[in-house]
Design an enzyme around this catalytic site. Structure first.
Site, PDB file in Angstrom:
ATOM      1  N   GLU A 442       0.830  -1.221   0.000  1.00  0.00           N
ATOM      2  CA  GLU A 442       0.000   0.000   0.000  1.00  0.00           C
ATOM      3  C   GLU A 442       0.853   1.255   0.000  1.00  0.00           C
ATOM      4  O   GLU A 442       0.488   2.263   0.610  1.00  0.00           O
ATOM      5  CB  GLU A 442      -0.954   0.030   1.204  1.00  0.00           C
ATOM      6  CG  GLU A 442      -2.170  -0.808   1.032  1.00  0.00           C
ATOM      7  CD  GLU A 442      -2.793  -0.626  -0.320  1.00  0.00           C
ATOM      8  OE1 GLU A 442      -2.791   0.497  -0.839  1.00  0.00           O
ATOM      9  OE2 GLU A 442      -3.248  -1.632  -0.883  1.00  0.00           O
TER      10      GLU A 442
HETATM   11  C1  LIG Z   1       2.776  -9.417   0.327  1.00  0.00           C
HETATM   12  C2  LIG Z   1       2.492  -8.344  -0.655  1.00  0.00           C
HETATM   13  C3  LIG Z   1       1.176  -8.054  -0.993  1.00  0.00           C
HETATM   14  C4  LIG Z   1       0.908  -7.081  -1.953  1.00  0.00           C
HETATM   15  N1  LIG Z   1      -0.391  -6.837  -2.357  1.00  0.00           N
HETATM   16  C5  LIG Z   1      -0.626  -6.053  -3.435  1.00  0.00           C
HETATM   17  C6  LIG Z   1      -1.933  -5.960  -4.012  1.00  0.00           C
HETATM   18  O1  LIG Z   1      -2.904  -6.534  -3.519  1.00  0.00           O
HETATM   19  N2  LIG Z   1      -2.078  -5.214  -5.132  1.00  0.00           N
HETATM   20  C7  LIG Z   1      -1.036  -4.569  -5.717  1.00  0.00           C
HETATM   21  O2  LIG Z   1      -1.246  -3.928  -6.751  1.00  0.00           O
HETATM   22  N3  LIG Z   1       0.211  -4.611  -5.182  1.00  0.00           N
HETATM   23  C8  LIG Z   1       0.441  -5.342  -4.073  1.00  0.00           C
HETATM   24  N4  LIG Z   1       1.691  -5.427  -3.536  1.00  0.00           N
HETATM   25  C9  LIG Z   1       2.759  -4.636  -4.117  1.00  0.00           C
HETATM   26  C10 LIG Z   1       3.209  -3.504  -3.195  1.00  0.00           C
HETATM   27  O3  LIG Z   1       2.218  -2.536  -3.090  1.00  0.00           O
HETATM   28  C11 LIG Z   1       4.540  -2.981  -3.758  1.00  0.00           C
HETATM   29  O4  LIG Z   1       5.506  -3.984  -3.489  1.00  0.00           O
HETATM   30  C12 LIG Z   1       4.937  -1.667  -3.142  1.00  0.00           C
HETATM   31  O5  LIG Z   1       4.055  -0.656  -3.552  1.00  0.00           O
HETATM   32  C13 LIG Z   1       6.364  -1.253  -3.527  1.00  0.00           C
HETATM   33  O6  LIG Z   1       6.629  -1.444  -4.882  1.00  0.00           O
HETATM   34  P1  LIG Z   1       7.915  -2.282  -5.317  1.00  0.00           P
HETATM   35  O7  LIG Z   1       7.918  -3.533  -4.524  1.00  0.00           O
HETATM   36  O8  LIG Z   1       7.917  -2.413  -6.776  1.00  0.00           O
HETATM   37  O9  LIG Z   1       9.130  -1.414  -4.830  1.00  0.00           O
HETATM   38  P2  LIG Z   1       9.818  -0.212  -5.647  1.00  0.00           P
HETATM   39  O10 LIG Z   1       8.768   0.701  -6.168  1.00  0.00           O
HETATM   40  O11 LIG Z   1      10.786  -0.779  -6.605  1.00  0.00           O
HETATM   41  O12 LIG Z   1      10.584   0.531  -4.478  1.00  0.00           O
HETATM   42  C14 LIG Z   1      11.823   0.050  -3.933  1.00  0.00           C
HETATM   43  C15 LIG Z   1      12.324   1.050  -2.902  1.00  0.00           C
HETATM   44  O13 LIG Z   1      12.546   2.320  -3.520  1.00  0.00           O
HETATM   45  C16 LIG Z   1      11.822   3.324  -2.856  1.00  0.00           C
HETATM   46  N5  LIG Z   1      11.363   4.312  -3.839  1.00  0.00           N
HETATM   47  C17 LIG Z   1      10.819   4.089  -5.046  1.00  0.00           C
HETATM   48  N6  LIG Z   1      10.540   5.255  -5.645  1.00  0.00           N
HETATM   49  C18 LIG Z   1      10.900   6.225  -4.807  1.00  0.00           C
HETATM   50  C19 LIG Z   1      10.863   7.651  -4.847  1.00  0.00           C
HETATM   51  N7  LIG Z   1      10.380   8.315  -5.889  1.00  0.00           N
HETATM   52  N8  LIG Z   1      11.335   8.334  -3.778  1.00  0.00           N
HETATM   53  C20 LIG Z   1      11.820   7.690  -2.708  1.00  0.00           C
HETATM   54  N9  LIG Z   1      11.876   6.350  -2.609  1.00  0.00           N
HETATM   55  C21 LIG Z   1      11.429   5.624  -3.647  1.00  0.00           C
HETATM   56  C22 LIG Z   1      10.677   2.634  -2.161  1.00  0.00           C
HETATM   57  O14 LIG Z   1      10.225   3.369  -1.031  1.00  0.00           O
HETATM   58  C23 LIG Z   1      11.329   1.309  -1.767  1.00  0.00           C
HETATM   59  O15 LIG Z   1      11.994   1.451  -0.558  1.00  0.00           O
HETATM   60  C24 LIG Z   1       1.974  -6.367  -2.544  1.00  0.00           C
HETATM   61  C25 LIG Z   1       3.293  -6.644  -2.175  1.00  0.00           C
HETATM   62  C26 LIG Z   1       3.564  -7.636  -1.271  1.00  0.00           C
HETATM   63  C27 LIG Z   1       4.998  -7.952  -0.950  1.00  0.00           C
END
Ligand SMILES: Cc1cc2nc3c(=O)[nH]c(=O)nc-3n(C[C@H](O)[C@H](O)[C@H](O)COP(=O)(O)OP(=O)(O)OC[C@H]3O[C@@H](n4cnc5c(N)ncnc54)[C@H](O)[C@@H]3O)c2cc1C
Length: 598
Positions: A442
């Site tokens: 989220e």
């Molecule tokens: C168990 C689980 C359940 C989930 N359920 C859902 C779901 O139901 N529906 C759905 O759509 N998604 C879901 N997700 C996905 C989840 O919402 C994403 O994993 C999350 O939003 C982060 O995206 P990412 O993993 O691609 O990380 P990334 O976006 O790659 O981020 C990696 C790191 O970089 C940082 N970062 C990225 N951009 C910036 C910026 N501009 N400024 C500062 N820091 C930044 C982030 O804070 C993080 O620390 C789920 C994930 C998990 C693990």
């Protein structure tokens, strides 16, 4: 396994005494939400979560969800499905949904303690019904007549569950990158094709159908986040008359193996020309999805709160029972071979940290949630506007701080158990593992921080922040001569001034260098959270004193508030110092030099 007893007494305190829900609900026109009725909901919620969900928490952790590659079916852990049936039979799924769609029409705030109990009892299980609420909200606001008639009632009645499908392998925080396509069909619907990952409750065996709210791009979509539309895509095809047909073109491609919440089905979902319908305006899907995301963000904050509470109550019990060494000032229980560890200052530090963050966090998050009802139902337009601003401001704080504090509390609580916390048998390590996801999904803490500082404070001229600071000042004025609360007034005012001045500093610097926003954002978020926490602790002391609660309860609030002001709120100064140091210490090192010569 950890025990769970719902903290009904403290929930009642926050609702009735801090937030004065009896008069709030009456003013908002919820005649049926009487104090007795709300009490009955709390008691029933406690019974259900303690007896049905809590015992399944370790089952789900050990067993996880099963994926069948031949059929794409996902089976939930033993007992999960039966527990869901009981949840539906008892009417929990429709507690706060509109009566017109089969719900009970209660204020949203009534659902908040129930959510907290569910999350504390069994977070992984709670993820199955969770997203139906956000999906219902999004369809209520943006769905057309047919979509509302077709999809709302089954979700409200718990016969179908909802999902939110945003994430793709290359696209997480940055939704502008998403590639899932939506091609128009002749009948006005769309063919959805793409690959979504990490979809919570994306596939399972609890309900006959699943309603996916999917973000995708139309053929003429502009690049980036302005070209995203939202579609409702059922797992089984749904005819115009609402009857169910064959499988739609969506199939689970696997279930993730995770650090925690093993009982929650986190699915890869492959959409292959699945039939879907556009929700709201073309290219305005993010606006619609934000309704769902805001509801889910607050809900994830409550997940953090629930886990922290369960960890705290188990650590407290253990610290009263575990005998190790003597108190530094001499034996406190000379008849025993050693004193219980709760006599030791360092154990008390950990327990009081939990108490201050959990009970203060409860007040903070329930208050934020009360803004949903006020923003929707207050007869006073100015009050509705102010509540909307406060809700926007408090949502990233509640989501991020409660989840960061949850990690801190579950680790502190585990530490109280010593080595017995690290072994699986006692269940504390599961709570710590489960808590870790809450700061990630989220929107990560980093993304909440940007939302708070970049959007809610700087772009919106701090309208929510000003409303919060107004609340602080009016509380201080009202209580500065009040003996019991006076000791908190000057420090609270000083913390509020720090928040105000640091906001001014960041705004000034950001005008010259936008990197200053990102460099300040995490510290700014946490600093804001501690000021809000301090406000709610001061108010808690005042409300407890004014109540007819026993002296022990009042002392608990007073001493935890003193601990919070003395030992947690000094973190405000350290966050302020980090912000004042500016972006240079973060941004000067060349990306290629991080590992030069290693
Ligand atoms: C168990 C689980 C359940 C989930 N359920 C859902 C779901 O139901 N529906 C759905 O759509 N998604 C879901 N997700 C996905 C989840 O919402 C994403 O994993 C999350 O939003 C982060 O995206 P990412 O993993 O691609 O990380 P990334 O976006 O790659 O981020 C990696 C790191 O970089 C940082 N970062 C990225 N951009 C910036 C910026 N501009 N400024 C500062 N820091 C930044 C982030 O804070 C993080 O620390 C789920 C994930 C998990 C693990």
């Amino acid at each position: 396994m950890t025990a769970y007893a719902a903290p009904v007494g403290d929930m009642r305190f926050v609702l009735a005494e801090l937030l004065d829900t009896p008069s709030l609900f009456a003013r908002l026109g919820y005649a049926e939400a009487t104090p007795d009725f709300v009490d009955a909901v709390l008691e029933e919620g406690a019974r259900f979560t303690q007896a049905v969900l809590a015992p399944l928490n370790s089952v789900g952790d050990r067993e996880g969800c099963h994926y069948d590659p031949a059929t794409g079916a996902v089976t939930t852990p033993a007992g999960f499905r039966e527990a869901y049936d009981r949840y539906v039979e008892a009417g929990w799924s429709g507690l706060v949904a509109p009566a017109a769609h089969g719900g009970q029409g209660l204020p949203k705030l009534v659902d908040i303690p129930v959510k907290e109990m569910i999350d504390a009892a069994n977070l992984a299980w709670g993820n199955f019904p969770l997203l139906s609420h956000g999906a219902t909200d999004a369809l209520l606001k943006f769905g057309d007549e047919w979509q509302q008639q077709t999809f709302l009632r089954p979700m409200v009645e718990g016969r179908w569950t909802g999902t939110m499908c945003l994430t793709e392998p290359h696209c997480g925080s940055d939704l502008g990158l998403l590639r899932t396509r939506a091609e128009p069909r002749d009948d006005g619907s769309f063919s959805i094709t793409g690959n979504k990952i990490f979809i919570t409750a994306g596939e399972h065996d609890m309900t006959e159908n699943i309603v996916h709210l999917v973000l995708a791009r139309l053929p003429d979509a502009p690049a980036g986040s302005r070209g995203i539309s939202m579609f409702v895509v059922p797992k089984l095809q749904v005819a115009k008359d609402g009857s169910l047909g064959d499988a739609n073109g969506v199939r689970a491609g696997g279930v993730e193996h995770k650090m925690g919440i093993h009982g929650s089905a986190t699915c890869v979902l492959n959409f292959d020309t699945a039939q879907g319908w556009l929700v709201g305006e073309p290219h305005r899907g993010l606006q619609a999805m934000f309704v769902m995301m805001n509801s889910a963000r607050l809900a994830v904050g409550l997940q953090g709160l629930g886990l922290a509470d369960r960890a705290y109550q188990n650590a407290l019990r253990h610290s009263r029972e575990r005998l190790q060494m003597r108190s530094l000032s001499g034996p406190k229980f000379p008849e025993l071979p050693a004193d219980p560890i709760i006599v030791h200052p360092d154990v008390r530090r950990m327990l009081l940290t939990c108490k201050a963050l959990v009970e203060g966090g409860r007040a903070l998050s329930y208050h934020a949630a009360s803004m949903i009802d006020i923003a929707a139902d207050s007869p006073d337009a100015a009050e509705r506007e102010q509540a909307t601003a406060l809700l926007g401001y408090l949502t990233p704080i509640a989501k991020a701080c409660l989840t960061e504090w949850s990690v801190e509390c579950t680790y502190n609580a585990l530490q109280c158990f010593g080595g017995h916390g690290y072994i699986a048998e006692n269940g504390m390590e599961q709570l710590a593992r489960d808590a870790r996801i809450t700061t990630l999904y989220e929107g990560t803490t980093g993304i909440q921080a940007l939302d708070l500082l970049g959007r809610k404070v700087l772009q919106q001229q701090g309208v929510g922040l000003k409303a919060f600071l107004g609340m602080v000042e009016s509380f201080c004025k009202q209580h500065e001569a009040d003996d019991v609360v006076a000791e908190f007034i000057a420090p609270l005012r000083s913390h509020a001034m720090t928040l105000q001045s640091i906001t001014g500093l960041v705004a000034k610097r950001a005008a010259a260098d936008p990197e200053e926003i990102g460099a300040a954002s995490h510290d700014y978020l946490m600093l804001s959270g501690y000021v809000v926490l301090g406000y709610w602790w001061a108010r808690s002391v005042a409300a407890a004193e004014a109540s007819s609660r026993p002296e022990g309860f009042k002392a608990g609030k007073r001493e935890a508030a003193r601990f919070c002001f003395a030992r947690l709120l000094p973190r405000i100064q350290s966050h302020a110092a980090a912000i004042e140091s500016g972006a240079a210490s973060l941004m000067t090192l060349d990306a290629g030099d991080f590992d030069q010569g290693r």
